[in-house]
Design a protein around this motif. Sequence first.
Motif, PDB file in Angstrom:
ATOM      1  N   PHE A  50      -4.703  -1.025   0.240  1.00 12.22           N
ATOM      2  CA  PHE A  50      -3.684  -0.071  -0.194  1.00 12.22           C
ATOM      3  C   PHE A  50      -3.856   0.383  -1.641  1.00 12.22           C
ATOM      4  O   PHE A  50      -3.428   1.467  -2.001  1.00 12.22           O
ATOM      5  CB  PHE A  50      -2.281  -0.687  -0.026  1.00 12.22           C
ATOM      6  CG  PHE A  50      -1.831  -0.776   1.391  1.00 12.22           C
ATOM      7  CD1 PHE A  50      -1.378   0.351   2.068  1.00 12.22           C
ATOM      8  CD2 PHE A  50      -1.850  -1.986   2.061  1.00 12.22           C
ATOM      9  CE1 PHE A  50      -0.950   0.271   3.388  1.00 12.22           C
ATOM     10  CE2 PHE A  50      -1.416  -2.084   3.379  1.00 12.22           C
ATOM     11  CZ  PHE A  50      -0.970  -0.942   4.038  1.00 12.22           C
ATOM     12  N   GLY A  51      -4.437  -0.431  -2.472  1.00  3.83           N
ATOM     13  CA  GLY A  51      -4.557  -0.066  -3.894  1.00  3.83           C
ATOM     14  C   GLY A  51      -3.218  -0.287  -4.594  1.00  3.83           C
ATOM     15  O   GLY A  51      -2.472  -1.202  -4.265  1.00  3.83           O
ATOM     16  N   ASN A  52      -2.923   0.570  -5.559  1.00  5.39           N
ATOM     17  CA  ASN A  52      -1.702   0.421  -6.358  1.00  5.39           C
ATOM     18  C   ASN A  52      -0.475   0.967  -5.634  1.00  5.39           C
ATOM     19  O   ASN A  52      -0.496   2.081  -5.115  1.00  5.39           O
ATOM     20  CB  ASN A  52      -1.846   1.126  -7.698  1.00  5.39           C
ATOM     21  CG  ASN A  52      -2.895   0.478  -8.571  1.00  5.39           C
ATOM     22  OD1 ASN A  52      -3.108  -0.719  -8.496  1.00  5.39           O
ATOM     23  ND2 ASN A  52      -3.563   1.274  -9.394  1.00  5.39           N
ATOM     24  N   TYR A  53       0.582   0.183  -5.663  1.00 11.24           N
ATOM     25  CA  TYR A  53       1.865   0.564  -5.065  1.00 11.24           C
ATOM     26  C   TYR A  53       2.883   0.653  -6.206  1.00 11.24           C
ATOM     27  O   TYR A  53       3.085  -0.313  -6.940  1.00 11.24           O
ATOM     28  CB  TYR A  53       2.287  -0.488  -4.035  1.00 11.24           C
ATOM     29  CG  TYR A  53       3.623  -0.230  -3.387  1.00 11.24           C
ATOM     30  CD1 TYR A  53       3.774   0.773  -2.441  1.00 11.24           C
ATOM     31  CD2 TYR A  53       4.729  -1.001  -3.719  1.00 11.24           C
ATOM     32  CE1 TYR A  53       4.995   1.004  -1.831  1.00 11.24           C
ATOM     33  CE2 TYR A  53       5.958  -0.780  -3.115  1.00 11.24           C
ATOM     34  CZ  TYR A  53       6.078   0.229  -2.176  1.00 11.24           C
ATOM     35  OH  TYR A  53       7.302   0.451  -1.577  1.00 11.24           O
ATOM     36  N   ASP A  54       3.509   1.806  -6.350  1.00  4.10           N
ATOM     37  CA  ASP A  54       4.476   2.043  -7.426  1.00  4.10           C
ATOM     38  C   ASP A  54       5.836   2.365  -6.811  1.00  4.10           C
ATOM     39  O   ASP A  54       6.133   3.531  -6.534  1.00  4.10           O
ATOM     40  CB  ASP A  54       4.002   3.192  -8.313  1.00  4.10           C
ATOM     41  CG  ASP A  54       4.967   3.529  -9.438  1.00  4.10           C
ATOM     42  OD1 ASP A  54       5.993   2.828  -9.596  1.00  4.10           O
ATOM     43  OD2 ASP A  54       4.696   4.504 -10.158  1.00  4.10           O
ATOM     44  N   PRO A  55       6.696   1.344  -6.589  1.00  3.43           N
ATOM     45  CA  PRO A  55       7.977   1.583  -5.927  1.00  3.43           C
ATOM     46  C   PRO A  55       8.986   2.344  -6.789  1.00  3.43           C
ATOM     47  O   PRO A  55       9.976   2.850  -6.278  1.00  3.43           O
ATOM     48  CB  PRO A  55       8.495   0.179  -5.618  1.00  3.43           C
ATOM     49  CG  PRO A  55       7.836  -0.695  -6.622  1.00  3.43           C
ATOM     50  CD  PRO A  55       6.512  -0.068  -6.909  1.00  3.43           C
ATOM     51  N   LEU A  56       8.712   2.468  -8.073  1.00  2.00           N
ATOM     52  CA  LEU A  56       9.652   3.134  -8.973  1.00  2.00           C
ATOM     53  C   LEU A  56       9.424   4.642  -9.055  1.00  2.00           C
ATOM     54  O   LEU A  56      10.383   5.413  -9.094  1.00  2.00           O
ATOM     55  CB  LEU A  56       9.552   2.514 -10.376  1.00  2.00           C
ATOM     56  CG  LEU A  56      10.571   2.987 -11.409  1.00  2.00           C
ATOM     57  CD1 LEU A  56      11.999   2.684 -10.943  1.00  2.00           C
ATOM     58  CD2 LEU A  56      10.294   2.351 -12.761  1.00  2.00           C
ATOM     59  N   VAL A  57       8.177   5.089  -9.046  1.00  2.00           N
ATOM     60  CA  VAL A  57       7.888   6.521  -9.212  1.00  2.00           C
ATOM     61  C   VAL A  57       7.163   7.069  -7.979  1.00  2.00           C
ATOM     62  O   VAL A  57       7.766   7.711  -7.119  1.00  2.00           O
ATOM     63  CB  VAL A  57       7.052   6.778 -10.501  1.00  2.00           C
ATOM     64  CG1 VAL A  57       6.748   8.264 -10.655  1.00  2.00           C
ATOM     65  CG2 VAL A  57       7.775   6.255 -11.730  1.00  2.00           C
ATOM     66  N   THR A  58       5.857   6.812  -7.885  1.00  2.00           N
ATOM     67  CA  THR A  58       5.025   7.407  -6.835  1.00  2.00           C
ATOM     68  C   THR A  58       5.511   7.066  -5.438  1.00  2.00           C
ATOM     69  O   THR A  58       5.558   7.927  -4.563  1.00  2.00           O
ATOM     70  CB  THR A  58       3.559   6.951  -6.990  1.00  2.00           C
ATOM     71  OG1 THR A  58       3.129   7.221  -8.323  1.00  2.00           O
ATOM     72  CG2 THR A  58       2.654   7.667  -6.012  1.00  2.00           C
ATOM     73  N   ASN A  59       5.874   5.814  -5.216  1.00  2.00           N
ATOM     74  CA  ASN A  59       6.278   5.385  -3.879  1.00  2.00           C
ATOM     75  C   ASN A  59       7.779   5.116  -3.768  1.00  2.00           C
ATOM     76  O   ASN A  59       8.220   4.360  -2.911  1.00  2.00           O
ATOM     77  CB  ASN A  59       5.485   4.144  -3.473  1.00  2.00           C
ATOM     78  CG  ASN A  59       3.995   4.405  -3.497  1.00  2.00           C
ATOM     79  OD1 ASN A  59       3.292   3.846  -4.336  1.00  2.00           O
ATOM     80  ND2 ASN A  59       3.520   5.269  -2.628  1.00  2.00           N
ATOM     81  N   SER A  60       8.550   5.777  -4.625  1.00  2.00           N
ATOM     82  CA  SER A  60      10.012   5.610  -4.555  1.00  2.00           C
ATOM     83  C   SER A  60      10.587   6.264  -3.302  1.00  2.00           C
ATOM     84  O   SER A  60      11.571   5.787  -2.746  1.00  2.00           O
ATOM     85  CB  SER A  60      10.678   6.179  -5.801  1.00  2.00           C
ATOM     86  OG  SER A  60      10.452   7.578  -5.883  1.00  2.00           O
ATOM     87  N   SER A  61       9.953   7.343  -2.847  1.00  2.00           N
ATOM     88  CA  SER A  61      10.419   8.011  -1.631  1.00  2.00           C
ATOM     89  C   SER A  61       9.286   8.305  -0.650  1.00  2.00           C
ATOM     90  O   SER A  61       9.527   8.871   0.406  1.00  2.00           O
ATOM     91  CB  SER A  61      11.141   9.311  -1.988  1.00  2.00           C
ATOM     92  OG  SER A  61      10.255  10.195  -2.649  1.00  2.00           O
TER      93      SER A  61
END
Length: 164
Positions: A50-61
């Motif tokens: 998956f690589g980098n997971y950013d729940p705050l910005v990129t992957n927030s929605s």
Amino acid sequence: MQKLALRLALAIAALTLTAGTARAATATATLDVTATVVPSCTIAATPVAFGNYDPLVTNSSTALNAQGTVTVTCTTGTAYTIGLGAGNSASGSRAMQHASLTAELPYELYLDAARTTVWDNTVMQTGTAAGITPAPYPVYGRIPAAQNVPTGSYADAVVATVTF
């Protein structure tokens, strides 16, 4: 005279050898040669990274998607199914484990690019080998958006099984 006697003796010996030689007879038998080709398969996998997971910005929605591959090679004509295990999560659903904490990052693996059909040991890929050629099967992964988990590295190990 001795020469004549010697010639005569040699001629008689030659006739005796020729007359005494048995004629060769022949007989035949069929030698059957057999083999049984057994059904056989091997399986290999490339990671779903998956690589980098950013729940705050990129992957927030937006969910984070990735793809791996399970490759099966079987003897010609062998029917098989491929199943994927649940992984190592204690929760019973697929989740990657934090490298040093007890935190888990949920994810899922799918049969289809639309990520609508979960791939596990009850819903499986099926095939019949058309030759001893590797048959690659894509594995579509997804981490849902906005997962509230601690930072760090997460990993899981899913067992891919070919049954033939």
